[in-house]
Design a protein around this motif. Structure first.
Motif, PDB file in Angstrom:
ATOM      1  N   ARG A  97     -20.631  -6.124 -10.960  1.00  0.00           N
ATOM      2  CA  ARG A  97     -20.426  -5.016 -10.011  1.00  0.00           C
ATOM      3  C   ARG A  97     -19.805  -5.551  -8.730  1.00  0.00           C
ATOM      4  NH1 ARG A  97     -25.051  -0.705  -8.132  1.00  0.00           N
ATOM      5  NH2 ARG A  97     -23.920   0.153  -6.385  1.00  0.00           N
ATOM      6  N   VAL A  98     -18.925  -4.758  -8.119  1.00  0.00           N
ATOM      7  CA  VAL A  98     -18.301  -5.101  -6.846  1.00  0.00           C
ATOM      8  C   VAL A  98     -18.752  -4.056  -5.824  1.00  0.00           C
ATOM      9  CG1 VAL A  98     -16.132  -5.451  -5.611  1.00  0.00           C
ATOM     10  CG2 VAL A  98     -16.300  -6.061  -8.033  1.00  0.00           C
ATOM     11  N   GLU A  99     -19.281  -4.518  -4.705  1.00  0.00           N
ATOM     12  CA  GLU A  99     -19.733  -3.609  -3.654  1.00  0.00           C
ATOM     13  C   GLU A  99     -18.520  -2.996  -2.940  1.00  0.00           C
ATOM     14  OE1 GLU A  99     -23.032  -2.707  -2.575  1.00  0.00           O
ATOM     15  OE2 GLU A  99     -23.311  -3.442  -4.626  1.00  0.00           O
ATOM     16  N   PRO A 100     -18.694  -1.830  -2.303  1.00  0.00           N
ATOM     17  CA  PRO A 100     -17.585  -1.220  -1.553  1.00  0.00           C
ATOM     18  C   PRO A 100     -17.069  -2.154  -0.460  1.00  0.00           C
ATOM     19  CG  PRO A 100     -19.373   0.337  -1.835  1.00  0.00           C
ATOM     20  CD  PRO A 100     -19.879  -0.993  -2.313  1.00  0.00           C
ATOM     21  N   ARG A 101     -15.768  -2.080  -0.216  1.00  0.00           N
ATOM     22  CA  ARG A 101     -15.112  -2.977   0.740  1.00  0.00           C
ATOM     23  C   ARG A 101     -14.933  -2.304   2.092  1.00  0.00           C
ATOM     24  NH1 ARG A 101     -10.364  -4.234  -3.564  1.00  0.00           N
ATOM     25  NH2 ARG A 101     -11.441  -5.862  -4.729  1.00  0.00           N
ATOM     26  N   HIS A 102     -14.788  -3.139   3.115  1.00  0.00           N
ATOM     27  CA  HIS A 102     -14.336  -2.696   4.435  1.00  0.00           C
ATOM     28  C   HIS A 102     -13.387  -3.769   4.948  1.00  0.00           C
ATOM     29  CE1 HIS A 102     -17.347  -5.610   5.810  1.00  0.00           C
ATOM     30  NE2 HIS A 102     -16.656  -5.651   6.927  1.00  0.00           N
ATOM     31  N   GLY A 103     -12.529  -3.438   5.874  1.00  0.00           N
ATOM     32  CA  GLY A 103     -11.605  -4.415   6.458  1.00  0.00           C
ATOM     33  C   GLY A 103     -10.818  -5.180   5.421  1.00  0.00           C
ATOM     34  N   VAL A 104      -9.782  -4.554   4.867  1.00  0.00           N
ATOM     35  CA  VAL A 104      -8.999  -5.196   3.811  1.00  0.00           C
ATOM     36  C   VAL A 104      -7.574  -5.457   4.281  1.00  0.00           C
ATOM     37  CG1 VAL A 104     -10.323  -4.238   1.910  1.00  0.00           C
ATOM     38  CG2 VAL A 104      -8.382  -2.980   2.778  1.00  0.00           C
ATOM     39  N   LEU A 105      -6.998  -6.538   3.799  1.00  0.00           N
ATOM     40  CA  LEU A 105      -5.592  -6.852   4.025  1.00  0.00           C
ATOM     41  C   LEU A 105      -4.903  -6.706   2.676  1.00  0.00           C
ATOM     42  CD1 LEU A 105      -3.390  -7.848   5.967  1.00  0.00           C
ATOM     43  CD2 LEU A 105      -3.941 -10.166   5.244  1.00  0.00           C
ATOM     44  N   THR A 106      -3.912  -5.789   2.601  1.00  0.00           N
ATOM     45  CA  THR A 106      -3.265  -5.499   1.331  1.00  0.00           C
ATOM     46  C   THR A 106      -1.751  -5.619   1.441  1.00  0.00           C
ATOM     47  OG1 THR A 106      -3.040  -3.142   1.811  1.00  0.00           O
ATOM     48  CG2 THR A 106      -5.068  -3.836   0.718  1.00  0.00           C
ATOM     49  N   ARG A 107      -1.125  -5.663   0.294  1.00  0.00           N
ATOM     50  CA  ARG A 107       0.324  -5.554   0.193  1.00  0.00           C
ATOM     51  C   ARG A 107       0.625  -4.850  -1.113  1.00  0.00           C
ATOM     52  NH1 ARG A 107       3.219  -9.099  -3.129  1.00  0.00           N
ATOM     53  NH2 ARG A 107       1.963 -10.728  -4.090  1.00  0.00           N
ATOM     54  N   GLU A 108       1.825  -4.300  -1.231  1.00  0.00           N
ATOM     55  CA  GLU A 108       2.199  -3.613  -2.457  1.00  0.00           C
ATOM     56  C   GLU A 108       2.886  -4.608  -3.374  1.00  0.00           C
ATOM     57  OE1 GLU A 108       5.176  -0.114  -3.814  1.00  0.00           O
ATOM     58  OE2 GLU A 108       3.902   0.296  -2.074  1.00  0.00           O
ATOM     59  N   SER A 109       2.494  -4.589  -4.642  1.00  0.00           N
ATOM     60  CA  SER A 109       3.090  -5.460  -5.636  1.00  0.00           C
ATOM     61  C   SER A 109       3.298  -4.648  -6.906  1.00  0.00           C
ATOM     62  CB  SER A 109       2.169  -6.647  -5.916  1.00  0.00           C
ATOM     63  OG  SER A 109       2.688  -7.437  -6.961  1.00  0.00           O
ATOM     64  N   ARG A 110       4.541  -4.452  -7.280  1.00  0.00           N
ATOM     65  CA  ARG A 110       4.898  -3.686  -8.477  1.00  0.00           C
ATOM     66  C   ARG A 110       4.282  -2.291  -8.447  1.00  0.00           C
ATOM     67  NH1 ARG A 110       4.104  -8.609 -12.721  1.00  0.00           N
ATOM     68  NH2 ARG A 110       5.848  -9.814 -11.947  1.00  0.00           N
ATOM     69  N   ARG A 111       4.423  -1.639  -7.313  1.00  0.00           N
ATOM     70  CA  ARG A 111       3.942  -0.270  -7.076  1.00  0.00           C
ATOM     71  C   ARG A 111       2.434  -0.129  -7.219  1.00  0.00           C
ATOM     72  NH1 ARG A 111       9.044   0.870  -9.508  1.00  0.00           N
ATOM     73  NH2 ARG A 111      10.325   2.062  -8.071  1.00  0.00           N
ATOM     74  N   ARG A 112       1.708  -1.226  -7.081  1.00  0.00           N
ATOM     75  CA  ARG A 112       0.250  -1.199  -7.103  1.00  0.00           C
ATOM     76  C   ARG A 112      -0.263  -1.936  -5.877  1.00  0.00           C
ATOM     77  NH1 ARG A 112      -2.055  -2.743 -12.873  1.00  0.00           N
ATOM     78  NH2 ARG A 112      -3.805  -1.507 -12.151  1.00  0.00           N
ATOM     79  N   GLU A 113      -1.404  -1.509  -5.391  1.00  0.00           N
ATOM     80  CA  GLU A 113      -1.994  -2.150  -4.233  1.00  0.00           C
ATOM     81  C   GLU A 113      -2.583  -3.496  -4.642  1.00  0.00           C
ATOM     82  OE1 GLU A 113      -5.035  -1.010  -0.671  1.00  0.00           O
ATOM     83  OE2 GLU A 113      -5.518  -0.315  -2.677  1.00  0.00           O
ATOM     84  N   HIS A 114      -2.236  -4.527  -3.901  1.00  0.00           N
ATOM     85  CA  HIS A 114      -2.770  -5.864  -4.143  1.00  0.00           C
ATOM     86  C   HIS A 114      -3.599  -6.244  -2.918  1.00  0.00           C
ATOM     87  CE1 HIS A 114      -1.900 -10.417  -4.847  1.00  0.00           C
ATOM     88  NE2 HIS A 114      -3.153 -10.098  -5.053  1.00  0.00           N
ATOM     89  N   ALA A 144       1.314  -3.803  10.854  1.00  0.00           N
ATOM     90  CA  ALA A 144       1.127  -2.544  10.129  1.00  0.00           C
ATOM     91  C   ALA A 144       0.038  -2.691   9.065  1.00  0.00           C
ATOM     92  CB  ALA A 144       2.440  -2.099   9.495  1.00  0.00           C
ATOM     93  N   SER A 145       0.016  -3.823   8.367  1.00  0.00           N
ATOM     94  CA  SER A 145      -1.028  -4.069   7.371  1.00  0.00           C
ATOM     95  C   SER A 145      -2.399  -4.159   8.016  1.00  0.00           C
ATOM     96  CB  SER A 145      -0.742  -5.362   6.600  1.00  0.00           C
ATOM     97  OG  SER A 145       0.404  -5.227   5.826  1.00  0.00           O
ATOM     98  N   ALA A 146      -2.462  -4.789   9.183  1.00  0.00           N
ATOM     99  CA  ALA A 146      -3.732  -4.900   9.900  1.00  0.00           C
ATOM    100  C   ALA A 146      -4.238  -3.518  10.306  1.00  0.00           C
ATOM    101  CB  ALA A 146      -3.572  -5.791  11.126  1.00  0.00           C
ATOM    102  N   GLN A 147      -3.348  -2.684  10.791  1.00  0.00           N
ATOM    103  CA  GLN A 147      -3.757  -1.344  11.198  1.00  0.00           C
ATOM    104  C   GLN A 147      -4.209  -0.516   9.995  1.00  0.00           C
ATOM    105  OE1 GLN A 147      -0.748   0.973  13.160  1.00  0.00           O
ATOM    106  NE2 GLN A 147      -2.214   2.495  13.852  1.00  0.00           N
ATOM    107  N   ALA A 148      -3.505  -0.624   8.885  1.00  0.00           N
ATOM    108  CA  ALA A 148      -3.878   0.120   7.682  1.00  0.00           C
ATOM    109  C   ALA A 148      -5.235  -0.329   7.148  1.00  0.00           C
ATOM    110  CB  ALA A 148      -2.813  -0.047   6.608  1.00  0.00           C
ATOM    111  N   GLY A 149      -5.542  -1.623   7.272  1.00  0.00           N
ATOM    112  CA  GLY A 149      -6.811  -2.154   6.795  1.00  0.00           C
ATOM    113  C   GLY A 149      -7.919  -2.128   7.818  1.00  0.00           C
ATOM    114  N   LYS A 150      -7.648  -1.527   8.998  1.00  0.00           N
ATOM    115  CA  LYS A 150      -8.629  -1.428  10.090  1.00  0.00           C
ATOM    116  C   LYS A 150      -9.111  -2.806  10.537  1.00  0.00           C
ATOM    117  CE  LYS A 150      -9.993   3.131   8.731  1.00  0.00           C
ATOM    118  NZ  LYS A 150     -10.135   3.607   7.399  1.00  0.00           N
ATOM    119  N   LEU A 151      -8.137  -3.722  10.716  1.00  0.00           N
ATOM    120  CA  LEU A 151      -8.409  -5.074  11.201  1.00  0.00           C
ATOM    121  C   LEU A 151      -7.919  -5.210  12.632  1.00  0.00           C
ATOM    122  CD1 LEU A 151      -7.143  -7.119   8.128  1.00  0.00           C
ATOM    123  CD2 LEU A 151      -9.460  -6.374   8.603  1.00  0.00           C
TER     124      LEU A 151
END
Length: 169
Positions: A97-114, A144-151
């Motif tokens: 099981r994976v607990e819910p996340r907060h404060g994430v840094l993401t990028r798009e890779s092949r039209r999927r969130e990474h 922009a990634s930091a703002q989207a991830g609430k960092l």
């Protein structure tokens, strides 16, 4: 054989959405007396390296059922995730099981969130002013990634002694 063998029954705990961005989910129910709640410190291919609170390191695989439940992301588990694992012999384990996340840094890779990293509060962006040259566009993408991830972003410009201060302004 037939339709019955193709169906899966999953019992779980309902997690309501806490904000407008977070979706409602049903996570697999687990017996907390058997499993350990720990943090993923790095990913190596299909294995996740999980560090226990006592410092013990587990090399874990992700349960196939968990992979099939979460399909919106490129990877189910990422660095920084808080996971429930079932210990096995030889410092190995299975992530259940994976607990819910907060404060994430993401990028798009092949039209999927990474998701690059999860459960962090700050992002430190270190950029060189020269050698290699400053890349303002890249700084914008990180902000922009930091703002989207609430960092909370921190910008650190390195090698300031190698450039003329008038050119910096």
């Amino acid at each position: 054989e037939g339709d019955i063998s193709r169906k899966r029954t999953v019992t779980g705990d309902y997690t309501p959405a806490t904000s407008g961005d977070a979706p409602e989910t049903v996570m697999r129910a687990i017996d907390v007396s058997v499993y350990l709640k720990e943090r993923v410190i790095r990913i190596h291919g299909l294995q996740s390296v999980v560090e226990a609170k006592d410092g013990k390191i587990y090399r874990c695989a992700v349960r196939r059922l968990l992979k099939s439940l979460l399909t919106d992301e490129r990877s189910v588990v990422t660095t920084g995730d808080v996971v429930w694992l079932r210990p096995a012999a030889d410092d190995e384990g299975m992530i259940e099981r994976v607990e819910p996340r907060h404060g994430v840094l993401t990028r798009e890779s092949r039209r999927r969130e990474h998701v690059l990293v999860a459960n962090v509060d700050q992002l430190v962006i270190v950029m060189s002013l020269v050698e290699p040259a400053l890349k303002p566009h890249l700084i914008d993408r990180y902000l922009a990634s930091a703002q989207a991830g609430k960092l909370a972003p921190i910008l650190c410009l390195n090698k300031a002694d190698l450039v003329e201060h008038a050119n910096l302004q």
